[in-house]
Enzyme design. Structure first.
Site, mmCIF file in Angstrom:
data_model
loop_
_atom_site.group_PDB
_atom_site.id
_atom_site.type_symbol
_atom_site.label_atom_id
_atom_site.label_comp_id
_atom_site.label_asym_id
_atom_site.label_seq_id
_atom_site.Cartn_x
_atom_site.Cartn_y
_atom_site.Cartn_z
ATOM 1 N N GLY A 47 0.852 -1.197 0.000
ATOM 2 C CA GLY A 47 0.000 0.000 0.000
ATOM 3 C C GLY A 47 0.880 1.236 0.000
ATOM 4 N N GLU A 70 0.587 -1.296 -4.913
ATOM 5 C CA GLU A 70 -0.471 -0.305 -4.756
ATOM 6 C C GLU A 70 -1.695 -0.737 -5.549
ATOM 7 O OE1 GLU A 70 -1.178 2.481 -2.867
ATOM 8 O OE2 GLU A 70 -3.014 2.345 -4.036
ATOM 9 N N ASN A 103 -3.311 -6.186 -5.845
ATOM 10 C CA ASN A 103 -3.996 -6.296 -4.557
ATOM 11 C C ASN A 103 -3.123 -7.162 -3.652
ATOM 12 O OD1 ASN A 103 -5.571 -6.791 -2.362
ATOM 13 N ND2 ASN A 103 -7.444 -7.146 -3.543
ATOM 14 N N SER A 104 -2.466 -6.516 -2.721
ATOM 15 C CA SER A 104 -1.514 -7.251 -1.874
ATOM 16 C C SER A 104 -2.214 -8.295 -1.007
ATOM 17 C CB SER A 104 -0.755 -6.275 -0.982
ATOM 18 O OG SER A 104 -1.643 -5.739 -0.028
ATOM 19 N N LEU A 123 2.610 0.968 5.932
ATOM 20 C CA LEU A 123 2.411 2.292 6.509
ATOM 21 C C LEU A 123 1.010 2.799 6.218
ATOM 22 C CD1 LEU A 123 5.655 2.100 6.440
ATOM 23 C CD2 LEU A 123 5.470 4.558 6.799
ATOM 24 N N ASP A 126 -4.373 0.559 6.107
ATOM 25 C CA ASP A 126 -5.654 -0.038 6.476
ATOM 26 C C ASP A 126 -6.752 0.975 6.698
ATOM 27 O OD1 ASP A 126 -4.612 -2.483 6.356
ATOM 28 O OD2 ASP A 126 -4.522 -2.841 8.496
ATOM 29 N N THR A 174 0.174 7.056 22.520
ATOM 30 C CA THR A 174 -0.677 7.515 21.421
ATOM 31 C C THR A 174 -2.130 7.151 21.658
ATOM 32 O OG1 THR A 174 -0.893 5.738 19.798
ATOM 33 C CG2 THR A 174 1.272 6.803 19.957
ATOM 34 N N GLU A 175 -2.983 7.985 21.102
ATOM 35 C CA GLU A 175 -4.420 7.811 21.337
ATOM 36 C C GLU A 175 -4.971 6.567 20.647
ATOM 37 O OE1 GLU A 175 -2.911 10.786 20.802
ATOM 38 O OE2 GLU A 175 -3.251 11.373 22.890
ATOM 39 N N GLU A 176 -4.357 6.202 19.523
ATOM 40 C CA GLU A 176 -4.823 5.015 18.815
ATOM 41 C C GLU A 176 -4.320 3.728 19.476
ATOM 42 O OE1 GLU A 176 -6.653 4.230 15.874
ATOM 43 O OE2 GLU A 176 -7.437 6.255 16.016
HETATM 44 N N1 SAM Z 1 1.880 3.958 2.697
HETATM 45 C C1 SAM Z 1 1.540 5.244 2.108
HETATM 46 C C2 SAM Z 1 1.912 6.361 3.052
HETATM 47 O O1 SAM Z 1 2.262 6.078 4.185
HETATM 48 O O2 SAM Z 1 1.836 7.517 2.658
HETATM 49 C C3 SAM Z 1 0.064 5.328 1.708
HETATM 50 C C4 SAM Z 1 -0.951 5.279 2.804
HETATM 51 S S1 SAM Z 1 -2.641 5.315 2.180
HETATM 52 C C5 SAM Z 1 -3.536 5.738 3.623
HETATM 53 C C6 SAM Z 1 -3.046 3.565 1.978
HETATM 54 C C7 SAM Z 1 -2.713 3.040 0.585
HETATM 55 O O3 SAM Z 1 -2.832 1.622 0.598
HETATM 56 C C8 SAM Z 1 -3.642 3.563 -0.473
HETATM 57 O O4 SAM Z 1 -2.898 4.136 -1.525
HETATM 58 C C9 SAM Z 1 -4.416 2.320 -0.914
HETATM 59 O O5 SAM Z 1 -4.789 2.377 -2.277
HETATM 60 C C10 SAM Z 1 -3.435 1.212 -0.619
HETATM 61 N N2 SAM Z 1 -4.035 -0.112 -0.407
HETATM 62 C C11 SAM Z 1 -5.091 -0.412 0.391
HETATM 63 N N3 SAM Z 1 -5.375 -1.730 0.327
HETATM 64 C C12 SAM Z 1 -4.486 -2.273 -0.545
HETATM 65 C C13 SAM Z 1 -4.288 -3.584 -1.061
HETATM 66 N N4 SAM Z 1 -5.071 -4.598 -0.686
HETATM 67 N N5 SAM Z 1 -3.285 -3.792 -1.936
HETATM 68 C C14 SAM Z 1 -2.493 -2.776 -2.333
HETATM 69 N N6 SAM Z 1 -2.638 -1.509 -1.888
HETATM 70 C C15 SAM Z 1 -3.618 -1.255 -1.014
#
Ligand code: SAM
Length: 201
Positions: A47, A70, A103-104, A123, A126, A174-176
């Site tokens: 992601g 991604e 899709n990871s 990072l 989710d 942290t709050e989370e």
């Molecule tokens: N890691 C980056 C950062 O820290 O800036 C991006 C964070 S963003 C909140 C989450 C990213 O994960 C999005 O670009 C989303 O498209 C991707 N993502 C979510 N589920 C995914 C999956 N199953 N496979 C690949 N990418 C995924």
């Protein structure tokens, strides 16, 4: 949907010359098949979003091949362009990073062999921990088996984590934390267990 992007049927089918042409010059790709000394992808950023972490890691680990995974098409295209532009304006740099649209949650084993990866980065990939988001969560007990499978044995440093004061801070400051830490530690324990079993077998 998944039908819009190509999926390698196995890690052998991943065309590394397309991702890392300086390491796998065109035409020589096949001659490196079965070449034990050929470089392999060692880091995965799951992601990866717009690729900032990859860009930062690239110069920090200039000899390590790494890939971002991604899901979003346009974001992936942006990262590809970003990397090409960086390569063009910094000769000899940024040749070790690339990105793939996938899709990871489904295709990690199509990209990496057992024990291939030294680091996986997750990072903020989710959606919120709400129950309704459950099926889109990239970190889960089930997927952890897959991640442990593709990770090199022994790279999840249990002792280091225990000794790291930042880890302790995470659980209090942290709050989370209430949501997050309660989930991270069972997952980590499970990954370490899994790898210990593999080490014994
Ligand atoms: N890691 C980056 C950062 O820290 O800036 C991006 C964070 S963003 C909140 C989450 C990213 O994960 C999005 O670009 C989303 O498209 C991707 N993502 C979510 N589920 C995914 C999956 N199953 N496979 C690949 N990418 C995924």
């Amino acid at each position: 949907s998944d039908s819009h992007f190509p999926i390698p049927i196995s890690p052998d089918e991943v065309d590394l010359s397309q991702h890392y042409p300086r390491y796998f010059p065109a035409g020589e790709g096949e001659s490196r098949d079965g070449d034990a000394a050929a470089p392999r992808i060692r880091f995965a950023d799951v992601g990866c979003g717009f690729g900032g972490l990859l860009v930062g890691l690239s110069t920090l680990f200039p000899d390590t091949l790494m890939i971002g995974m991604e899901l979003r098409d346009k974001v992936t295209e942006y990262v590809k362009e970003r990397i090409l532009a960086l390569r063009a304006s910094n000769s000899g740099m940024y040749d070790n990073i690339s990105v793939v649209r996938t899709n990871s949650m489904k295709y990690i084993p199509n990209y990496f062999r057992r024990a291939q990866l030294l680091k996986m980065f997750f990072l903020f990939p989710d959606p919120h921990f709400k129950e309704k988001n459950h099926r889109r969560r990239v970190i889960s007990m089930q997927l952890l088996d897959e991640y442990a499978y593709v990770m090199e044995v022994g790279v999840i440093p249990e002792e280091l984590l225990k000794a790291d004061p930042v880890v302790k801070l995470l659980s209090t400051a942290t709050e989370e934390a209430d949501h997050t830490i309660a989930r991270i530690f069972p997952l980590q324990a499970k990954a370490i267990n899994f790898q210990n079993k593999r080490r014994e077998s």
